[in-house]
Design an enzyme around this catalytic site. Structure first.
Site, PDB file in Angstrom:
ATOM      1  N   ASP A 282       0.764  -1.161  -0.040  1.00  0.00           N
ATOM      2  CA  ASP A 282       0.041  -0.097   0.034  1.00  0.00           C
ATOM      3  C   ASP A 282       0.819   1.267   0.025  1.00  0.00           C
ATOM      4  O   ASP A 282       2.285   1.238   0.202  1.00  0.00           O
ATOM      5  CB  ASP A 282      -0.962   0.046   1.204  1.00  0.00           C
ATOM      6  CG  ASP A 282      -2.250   1.069   0.927  1.00  0.00           C
ATOM      7  OD1 ASP A 282      -2.129   1.582  -0.238  1.00  0.00           O
ATOM      8  OD2 ASP A 282      -3.121   0.892   1.561  1.00  0.00           O
TER       9      ASP A 282
HETATM   10  C1  BGC Z   1      -4.893   3.228  -0.040  1.00  0.00           C
HETATM   11  C2  BGC Z   1      -4.975   2.201  -1.207  1.00  0.00           C
HETATM   12  C3  BGC Z   1      -4.838   3.013  -2.628  1.00  0.00           C
HETATM   13  C4  BGC Z   1      -3.489   3.536  -2.586  1.00  0.00           C
HETATM   14  C5  BGC Z   1      -3.331   4.436  -3.840  1.00  0.00           C
HETATM   15  C6  BGC Z   1      -3.696   4.147  -0.005  1.00  0.00           C
HETATM   16  O1  BGC Z   1      -3.620   5.118   0.570  1.00  0.00           O
HETATM   17  O2  BGC Z   1      -4.860   2.602   1.293  1.00  0.00           O
HETATM   18  O3  BGC Z   1      -6.368   1.657  -1.055  1.00  0.00           O
HETATM   19  O4  BGC Z   1      -5.029   1.924  -3.690  1.00  0.00           O
HETATM   20  O5  BGC Z   1      -3.452   4.590  -1.647  1.00  0.00           O
HETATM   21  O6  BGC Z   1      -4.105   5.608  -4.145  1.00  0.00           O
END
Ligand code: BGC
Length: 741
Positions: A282
């Site tokens: 993530d």
């Molecule tokens: C989120 C993800 C997301 C990623 C990219 C993160 O902060 O938890 O779900 O896909 O950012 O935007």
């Protein structure tokens, strides 16, 4: 463009044309891998955010684009549009090996055509339509050069304070698993490599939805049995459906951050489940293992994440800065790097990007998706089916299109972008394209109907000066429609709330308008279950209208005026107060099961609070009524090799045609570990004309009776079971059966 690439490759020392002649994708991958230096391999494991938009804390990097040219980047996120993706792909084509970039983006509920938020779609219990919704999103996004969506989010969530409940399918593992499959199928379409299919990503692995206290990014501590039984099945279902990628999660699980969690990523996902795709971290979660207190520095963080099976580092820069040294220091084996890179290259081959790195970035196709009426039609269908009728006393709804004067009150009546919800894109022409409730109603009612409007109040402040106008407006009308709720950014990532009552003075506005004595319909726009007890107890009619997307206003008007009979069922329990949370229907019985609210020595009841939610999982009304017969079983006991059939007759006893979701629940009465009071095991949607009756049958086998025992084996146990069928988890007929040895 394909031609250009072949010409370019011909001048290059390494020819992909030769590689392409080899047979299998794995062989092609091996051939490329052999050509790569260690730094080039590590580059493939590195993902950066584009310089134009961010969905997390950004690192300023003025050398970002140069790094693409140097082969230090394997993927980019948040680069939108055929033109931009083409420009960046051009940079990747200047690298020694011309390995194409993957472009990823959060296409969570639509791209150009915005669909209802995933939690709302889950309320439709309509797998075909949910799949279609993802199909549309994929088609639109793919035409803009996007290869990969960071969806579906398949986290089970039992805590509506957690802002990210809006992104998932709610509290139930069975429903959540089916929806995970529908979305993966929708995104990946007829197969990766088609220009209208995007790679899906099952996230967040794992147990992110169980963050303590519903506070985003918080720790998770749970038994492995619960993990396997409740939280992992939707991920397993996504893997079995062929999801291309997984994303790990921000939380620690039982003390080990998911990103550095070998048990999750290596043992379960890549081991037991034999997952062949790759895992992306993530946003920044590799580096975040430092504040977690699990890694001393980025060097250690990169080591722990890579060894645990995180193949690509999203935005923490730990891999690009440390992996090379870690390999040289013998802390990360080259086989770990090779395995990760092979997984990434494999997907690039499957997507056809080695043949034509620009095949997705097509401005003509992108334009054709721009105002696609077919997509809009599907969106409206999805929106109508997501609406849940919570209350309809005295058949207040549907309203007559001939009503002389309708007062439309509340901060959402003319809302545009608040219809979209969190994780959605704003486009320059949104104000003309997105239908407000006001416009939807206006185009629905007869030319003689008069619409009055008063905003009444804002969404989330304490100003009541607009109440007087709202009350005066209501007084002039035959019927009042009030629309209240949460602003688009009140539920989503980093949007947990301790207070999930209707925000601001909106419920006071409802009270003031109700005092006029006029018939009132309340509609609630929100991304999560909210608390609105006064309204629930006093307003005659309530529709839960979530955040419904581009055609919200028209979908709402169809339901209000009876062109569509609402059929949604809640995918999450709605608590009576925050103090009840977590509240979910499939809890254990405990040693002191309560029969009612006065059983104070039973099931750890609060002395000041009911045991029951305000609205239960699976609940949702229709303008018509459905009557269930008693359940007929094909036999009262059956052997593991046999199948049991449970049948009910459902009759439409009301005045409208309508659709019912017939739900099957089972309780295993005694087990080697205790079992929930009820678990959803099947459902069928049935459309019944007024007066019509149909037999609905469910086939039950031992597959439906399995659970994880204390050794984490998935087994069934002979014994006695209860079986329930009904229109909501708390409104069922019941019978029992025995599974013999
Ligand atoms: C989120 C993800 C997301 C990623 C990219 C993160 O902060 O938890 O779900 O896909 O950012 O935007």
């Amino acid at each position: 463009m394909k031609r250009n690439l072949i010409i370019a490759s011909a001048c290059c020392i390494f020819s992909f044309t030769a590689i392409a002649q080899k047979k299998t994708i794995d062989q092609k991958v091996d051939s490329v891998l052999k050509l790569m230096t260690l730094d080039e391999k590590i580059g493939q494991m590195n993902q950066y955010n584009g310089p134009w938009a961010a969905t997390g804390p950004l690192t300023n990097d003025d050398k970002l684009l140069d790094q693409i040219k140097e082969g230090k980047v394997g993927s980019m996120l948040n680069v939108t549009g055929a033109k931009r993706t083409r420009e960046l792909q051009d940079l990747a084509m200047q690298t020694r090996l011309k390995i194409p970039l993957l472009f990823g983006q959060d296409v969570i509920h639509g791209y150009r055509t915005i669909f209802p938020i995933p939690l709302a779609e889950a309320a439709s219990w309509d797998m075909k339509l949910i799949e279609q919704s993802a199909r549309v999103a994929a088609t639109e996004a793919a035409a803009s050069g996007i290869h990969w969506t960071f969806a579906p989010m398949v986290d089970i969530a039992r805590d509506p304070r957690w802002g990210r409940v809006m992104e998932g399918a709610g509290e139930d593992t069975y429903l959540g698993s089916l929806i995970a499959v529908a979305r993966v199928k929708g995104f990946q379409g007829k197969g990766l490599g088609n220009t209208n299919a995007v790679m899906a990503c099952a996230k967040h692995f794992a147990a992110y939805g169980a963050a303590v206290g519903g506070r985003d990014y918080n720790s998770v501590d749970m038994s492995l049995r619960q993990l396997h039984e409740v939280y992992l099945p939707p991920f397993k279902a996504a893997a079995d459906a062929g999801v291309a990628t997984f994303m790990n999660s921000f939380n620690d699980l039982n003390g080990i951050p998911a990103t550095g969690n070998k048990y999750l990523q290596r043992d379960i996902l890549k081991g037991q489940w034999k997952f062949k795709g790759f895992v992306v971290s993530d946003w920044g979660s590799v580096g975040e293992m430092i504040p977690h207190g699990y890694a001393k520095n980025n060097y250690e963080a990169a080591m722990l994440a890579a060894n645990a099976g995180s193949d690509m580092d999203m935005e923490s820069r730990s891999y690009i800065q440390n992996l090379s040294k870690l390999v040289k220091d013998g802390k990360v084996n080259i086989s770990v790097i090779d395995d990760a890179v092979k997984r990434i290259l494999r997907i690039k081959f499957v997507m056809g990007l080695f043949d034509d790195p620009y095949k997705f970035s097509n401005e003509e196709r992108e334009k054709a998706q721009w105002n696609n009426t077919e997509h809009r039609k599907i969106e409206k269908e999805m929106a109508k089916k997501s609406i849940v009728l919570l209350k309809n006393d005295k058949q207040t709804l549907p309203l007559s299109k001939q009503t002389k004067t309708i007062a439309l009150i509340g901060p959402f009546i003319k809302a545009i972008s608040d219809n979209l919800g969190f994780w959605s894109y704003d486009w320059p022409d949104d104000s003309s394209r997105i239908t407000s409730t006001y416009d939807g109603i206006k185009s629905k009612v007869s030319a003689d109907s008069k619409l009055l409007y008063a905003k009444g109040c804002n969404i989330n402040d304490s100003i009541t000066t607009g109440f007087a106008e709202a009350v005066e407006t209501a007084k002039q009308a035959d019927v009042v429609v009030i629309q209240v709720g949460e602003a688009r950014d009140m539920t989503g990532e980093a949007k947990s709330r301790s207070n999930i009552h209707l925000p601001g003075v909106q419920e006071d506005l409802i009270k003031a308008v109700m005092a006029t004595g006029k018939p009132v319909v309340v509609m609630i726009n929100a991304g999560r279950p909210l608390i609105f007890n006064w309204t629930a107890d006093n307003a005659p009619a309530i529709l839960y209208t979530w955040w419904l997307g581009t055609d919200a206003g028209n979908a709402i008007a169809d339901v209000l005026f009876g062109d569509y009979n609402p059929s949604g069922k809640l995918p999450m329990s709605f608590p009576l107060t925050e103090g009840q949370i977590p509240i979910y229907y499939n809890h254990y019985n405990t040693g002191r099961p309560a029969q009612n609210d006065s059983d104070r020595f039973y099931r750890s009841a609060y002395i000041d609070l009911s045991l029951y939610p305000k609205f239960a999982f699976g609940y949702g009304l229709s303008y018509t009524s459905f009557e269930y017969s008693d359940i007929k079983l094909s036999k009262s006991s059956f052997k593991p090799t046999e199948k049991l059939t449970a049948t009910v007759t459902v009759k439409n006893t009301g005045n409208y045609d309508g659709e019912e979701t017939v739900q099957l629940y089972i309780q295993d009465l005694f087990g080697s570990v205790v079992r929930p009071v009820k678990e959803l095991k099947g459902f069928q949607k049935v459309f019944l004309k007024k007066g019509e009756a149909k037999e609905i049958s469910f086939a039950i086998t031992t597959e439906d009776l399995k659970f994880f025992n204390d050794k984490l084996e998935k087994i069934y146990e002979p014994g006695d079971f209860k079986l329930f069928i009904g229109g909501a988890s708390n409104n069922v007929k019941q019978t029992s059966f025995t599974l013999t040895k």
